[in-house]
Design a protein around this motif. Structure first.
Motif, PDB file in Angstrom:
ATOM      1  N   ASP A 215       0.424  -1.320   0.009  1.00  0.00           N
ATOM      2  CA  ASP A 215      -0.123  -0.348  -0.697  1.00  0.00           C
ATOM      3  C   ASP A 215       1.089   1.527   0.099  1.00  0.00           C
ATOM      4  OD1 ASP A 215      -2.765   1.310  -0.139  1.00  0.00           O
ATOM      5  OD2 ASP A 215      -2.621   1.398   2.349  1.00  0.00           O
ATOM      6  N   LYS A 216       2.267   1.043  -0.276  1.00  0.00           N
ATOM      7  CA  LYS A 216       2.498   2.604  -0.936  1.00  0.00           C
ATOM      8  C   LYS A 216       2.765   2.765  -2.198  1.00  0.00           C
ATOM      9  CE  LYS A 216       6.492   5.277   0.474  1.00  0.00           C
ATOM     10  NZ  LYS A 216       6.306   5.705   1.547  1.00  0.00           N
ATOM     11  N   GLU A 217       2.991   3.864  -2.330  1.00  0.00           N
ATOM     12  CA  GLU A 217       2.774   4.589  -4.063  1.00  0.00           C
ATOM     13  C   GLU A 217       4.489   4.480  -3.701  1.00  0.00           C
ATOM     14  OE1 GLU A 217       0.534   5.236  -6.537  1.00  0.00           O
ATOM     15  OE2 GLU A 217      -1.086   4.609  -4.899  1.00  0.00           O
ATOM     16  N   THR A 218       4.292   4.581  -5.387  1.00  0.00           N
ATOM     17  CA  THR A 218       6.070   5.245  -5.863  1.00  0.00           C
ATOM     18  C   THR A 218       6.312   5.834  -7.004  1.00  0.00           C
ATOM     19  OG1 THR A 218       5.739   2.961  -6.775  1.00  0.00           O
ATOM     20  CG2 THR A 218       7.578   3.353  -4.812  1.00  0.00           C
ATOM     21  N   ASN A 219       7.295   6.707  -7.153  1.00  0.00           N
ATOM     22  CA  ASN A 219       7.366   8.024  -8.430  1.00  0.00           C
ATOM     23  C   ASN A 219       7.582   7.228  -9.882  1.00  0.00           C
ATOM     24  OD1 ASN A 219       6.758  10.062  -9.785  1.00  0.00           O
ATOM     25  ND2 ASN A 219       8.952  11.075  -9.130  1.00  0.00           N
ATOM     26  N   VAL A 220       7.368   6.685 -10.470  1.00  0.00           N
ATOM     27  CA  VAL A 220       8.401   6.218 -11.634  1.00  0.00           C
ATOM     28  C   VAL A 220       9.113   7.469 -12.689  1.00  0.00           C
ATOM     29  CG1 VAL A 220       7.919   4.904 -14.082  1.00  0.00           C
ATOM     30  CG2 VAL A 220       6.915   4.398 -12.458  1.00  0.00           C
ATOM     31  N   LEU A 221      10.135   7.491 -12.801  1.00  0.00           N
ATOM     32  CA  LEU A 221      10.742   8.267 -13.305  1.00  0.00           C
ATOM     33  C   LEU A 221      11.020   8.223 -14.358  1.00  0.00           C
ATOM     34  CD1 LEU A 221      13.856   9.119 -10.765  1.00  0.00           C
ATOM     35  CD2 LEU A 221      11.367  10.704 -11.115  1.00  0.00           C
ATOM     36  N   GLY A 222      11.279   7.347 -15.322  1.00  0.00           N
ATOM     37  CA  GLY A 222      11.167   6.558 -16.125  1.00  0.00           C
ATOM     38  C   GLY A 222      12.806   5.488 -16.531  1.00  0.00           C
ATOM     39  N   PHE A 223      12.994   5.444 -17.903  1.00  0.00           N
ATOM     40  CA  PHE A 223      13.705   3.985 -18.406  1.00  0.00           C
ATOM     41  C   PHE A 223      14.883   4.759 -18.878  1.00  0.00           C
ATOM     42  CE2 PHE A 223      10.169   4.549 -21.455  1.00  0.00           C
ATOM     43  CZ  PHE A 223      11.303   3.699 -22.872  1.00  0.00           C
ATOM     44  N   LEU A 224      16.004   4.066 -18.814  1.00  0.00           N
ATOM     45  CA  LEU A 224      17.416   4.365 -19.972  1.00  0.00           C
ATOM     46  C   LEU A 224      17.603   3.212 -20.840  1.00  0.00           C
ATOM     47  CD1 LEU A 224      19.059   6.339 -16.767  1.00  0.00           C
ATOM     48  CD2 LEU A 224      18.072   7.158 -18.983  1.00  0.00           C
ATOM     49  N   PRO A 225      17.767   3.276 -21.987  1.00  0.00           N
ATOM     50  CA  PRO A 225      17.447   2.349 -23.745  1.00  0.00           C
ATOM     51  C   PRO A 225      18.962   2.092 -23.218  1.00  0.00           C
ATOM     52  CG  PRO A 225      17.742   4.621 -24.758  1.00  0.00           C
ATOM     53  CD  PRO A 225      17.403   4.664 -22.663  1.00  0.00           C
ATOM     54  N   GLU A 226      19.284   0.674 -23.668  1.00  0.00           N
ATOM     55  CA  GLU A 226      20.941   0.697 -23.688  1.00  0.00           C
ATOM     56  C   GLU A 226      21.125   1.137 -24.694  1.00  0.00           C
ATOM     57  OE1 GLU A 226      23.810  -2.716 -22.433  1.00  0.00           O
ATOM     58  OE2 GLU A 226      21.921  -2.338 -22.155  1.00  0.00           O
ATOM     59  N   ASP A 227      22.436   1.563 -24.791  1.00  0.00           N
ATOM     60  CA  ASP A 227      23.556   2.502 -26.094  1.00  0.00           C
ATOM     61  C   ASP A 227      24.552   2.323 -25.641  1.00  0.00           C
ATOM     62  OD1 ASP A 227      23.969   4.547 -27.198  1.00  0.00           O
ATOM     63  OD2 ASP A 227      22.165   5.597 -26.551  1.00  0.00           O
ATOM     64  N   ASP A 228      24.666   2.173 -27.129  1.00  0.00           N
ATOM     65  CA  ASP A 228      26.754   1.773 -26.916  1.00  0.00           C
ATOM     66  C   ASP A 228      27.259   3.093 -26.878  1.00  0.00           C
ATOM     67  OD1 ASP A 228      28.639   0.247 -27.745  1.00  0.00           O
ATOM     68  OD2 ASP A 228      29.610   2.410 -29.399  1.00  0.00           O
ATOM     69  N   ALA A 229      26.624   4.231 -26.746  1.00  0.00           N
ATOM     70  CA  ALA A 229      27.025   5.126 -25.910  1.00  0.00           C
ATOM     71  C   ALA A 229      27.796   5.657 -24.325  1.00  0.00           C
ATOM     72  CB  ALA A 229      26.327   6.509 -26.079  1.00  0.00           C
ATOM     73  N   VAL A 230      27.338   4.644 -23.746  1.00  0.00           N
ATOM     74  CA  VAL A 230      27.271   4.604 -22.403  1.00  0.00           C
ATOM     75  C   VAL A 230      28.920   3.677 -22.436  1.00  0.00           C
ATOM     76  CG1 VAL A 230      27.027   3.225 -20.105  1.00  0.00           C
ATOM     77  CG2 VAL A 230      24.776   4.366 -21.699  1.00  0.00           C
ATOM     78  N   HIS A 231      29.117   2.585 -22.959  1.00  0.00           N
ATOM     79  CA  HIS A 231      30.429   1.901 -23.720  1.00  0.00           C
ATOM     80  C   HIS A 231      31.625   2.703 -24.078  1.00  0.00           C
ATOM     81  CE1 HIS A 231      33.643  -1.482 -23.929  1.00  0.00           C
ATOM     82  NE2 HIS A 231      33.452  -1.341 -25.820  1.00  0.00           N
ATOM     83  N   GLN A 232      31.741   3.274 -24.328  1.00  0.00           N
ATOM     84  CA  GLN A 232      32.331   4.691 -25.352  1.00  0.00           C
ATOM     85  C   GLN A 232      32.823   5.184 -24.592  1.00  0.00           C
ATOM     86  OE1 GLN A 232      34.260   3.462 -27.808  1.00  0.00           O
ATOM     87  NE2 GLN A 232      32.019   2.055 -28.261  1.00  0.00           N
ATOM     88  N   ALA A 233      31.382   6.126 -23.933  1.00  0.00           N
ATOM     89  CA  ALA A 233      32.200   7.068 -22.778  1.00  0.00           C
ATOM     90  C   ALA A 233      32.954   6.582 -21.662  1.00  0.00           C
ATOM     91  CB  ALA A 233      31.080   7.433 -22.085  1.00  0.00           C
ATOM     92  N   VAL A 234      32.388   5.572 -21.137  1.00  0.00           N
ATOM     93  CA  VAL A 234      33.395   4.283 -19.739  1.00  0.00           C
ATOM     94  C   VAL A 234      34.810   4.802 -20.642  1.00  0.00           C
ATOM     95  CG1 VAL A 234      33.217   2.287 -18.676  1.00  0.00           C
ATOM     96  CG2 VAL A 234      31.353   2.974 -18.865  1.00  0.00           C
ATOM     97  N   LEU A 235      35.140   3.780 -21.735  1.00  0.00           N
ATOM     98  CA  LEU A 235      36.097   3.818 -22.295  1.00  0.00           C
ATOM     99  C   LEU A 235      36.971   5.395 -21.984  1.00  0.00           C
ATOM    100  CD1 LEU A 235      35.643   1.648 -25.550  1.00  0.00           C
ATOM    101  CD2 LEU A 235      37.006   1.040 -22.304  1.00  0.00           C
TER     102      LEU A 235
END
Length: 288
Positions: A215-235
């Motif tokens: 009986d607890k309400e939560t706030n959905v902020l959304g979702f983030l897609p799988e994206d090769d930009a993440v891998h490149q940025a980590v490198l």
């Protein structure tokens, strides 16, 4: 007397709209991209003109500084042990994001001396008045120390992937926190999403489970897609939001940050003065 004086001072600061929102960013399991979310979410807030500090609480395995491409000389441990002033353990990367790196030994809270405890409180007193947002990047899963800090903060952002095990673990984490603090405010984010429908389904399932069983309400902020930009940025050891601002994941991150900021429409007036008080109560247990 100290507690009374502090309470009065915080009431004045609250009236002036000067207290930071304290947020723990958690996941039920590792490998969901929590730290990557934290660094890019922090930059999203910073680009909106907000003052943000990230505190890496993934003790022993902290990687915020790696993602930001910074090699800090000191950590929170150096400050708590009195070896460095707070200013020396606060780092700023090239783009302007402020953070404090984790350090080994922070999980032995019950062994802290009175001086270390006082320094912890003093640090958070200062940070709470100097920043708009304090983001705690927590380690994966739940430990006694991490849960105690999570209970003290104002809000929790829960990161999950679309995998059933990740969703189950995220729900278990929220349930555990809820049973300790039924008033805690939860925000939900699904990460590493391959299809939009899957991302929406994952956060909706978490929201439904919290509503149905607790009986607890939560706030959905959304979702983030799988994206090769993440891998490149980590490198590159750069946040993807800055390295690839036009990537799909970067655009989604901006939307999530917008929604989060708007989720506090009444500002500090809608939040209790509880962070430092809760922290004192929790860490004082068993100290005599």
């Amino acid at each position: 007397m100290r507690d009374q004086a502090e309470a009065l001072r915080l009431k004045v600061l609250k009236a002036q709209g000067s207290l930071a929102r304290s947020i723990a960013i958690v996941s039920g399991k590792g490998g969901v991209g929590k730290s990557n979310f934290t660094t890019n979410f922090a930059h999203s807030l910073r680009l909106k003109g907000k003052k943000v500090i990230v505190i890496d609480m993934d003790i022993g395995m902290g990687n915020i500084h790696i993602l930001l491409g910074v090699a800090p000389r000191y950590s929170m441990k150096d400050y708590l042990m009195g070896q460095q002033p707070l200013e020396s353990v606060i780092n700023k990367e090239d783009e302007g994001l402020t953070f404090i790196a984790g350090g080994s030994g922070l999980d032995t809270v019950l062994d802290w001396s009175e001086a270390m405890f006082e320094r912890l409180i003093t640090a958070f007193e200062q940070l709470q008045t100097e920043y708009d947002f304090i983001l705690f990047d927590m380690g994966a899963g739940a430990t006694q120390r991490s849960i105690e800090l999570i209970i003290a903060v104002d809000e929790v952002i829960v990161i999950s992937t679309t995998e059933p095990t990740s969703i189950t673990d995220a729900y278990s984490m929220m349930k555990f926190i809820y049973l300790k603090d039924p008033d805690k405010k939860f925000h939900l984010v699904s990460n590493r999403v391959f299809r939009s429908d899957d991302g929406s389904d994952a956060v909706n399932r978490l929201q439904f489970a919290m509503r149905k069983f607790l009986d607890k309400e939560t706030n959905v902020l959304g979702f983030l897609p799988e994206d090769d930009a993440v891998h490149q940025a980590v490198l590159s050891q750069k946040p993807f939001l800055l390295q690839y601002p036009n990537a799909p994941i970067s655009k989604k991150m901006v939307v999530i940050a917008d929604k989060f900021v708007q989720s506090d429409p009444n500002g500090v007036d809608d939040r209790p003065i509880g962070f430092l008080s809760k922290l004192k109560s929790i860490f004082s247990k068993g100290r005599g």
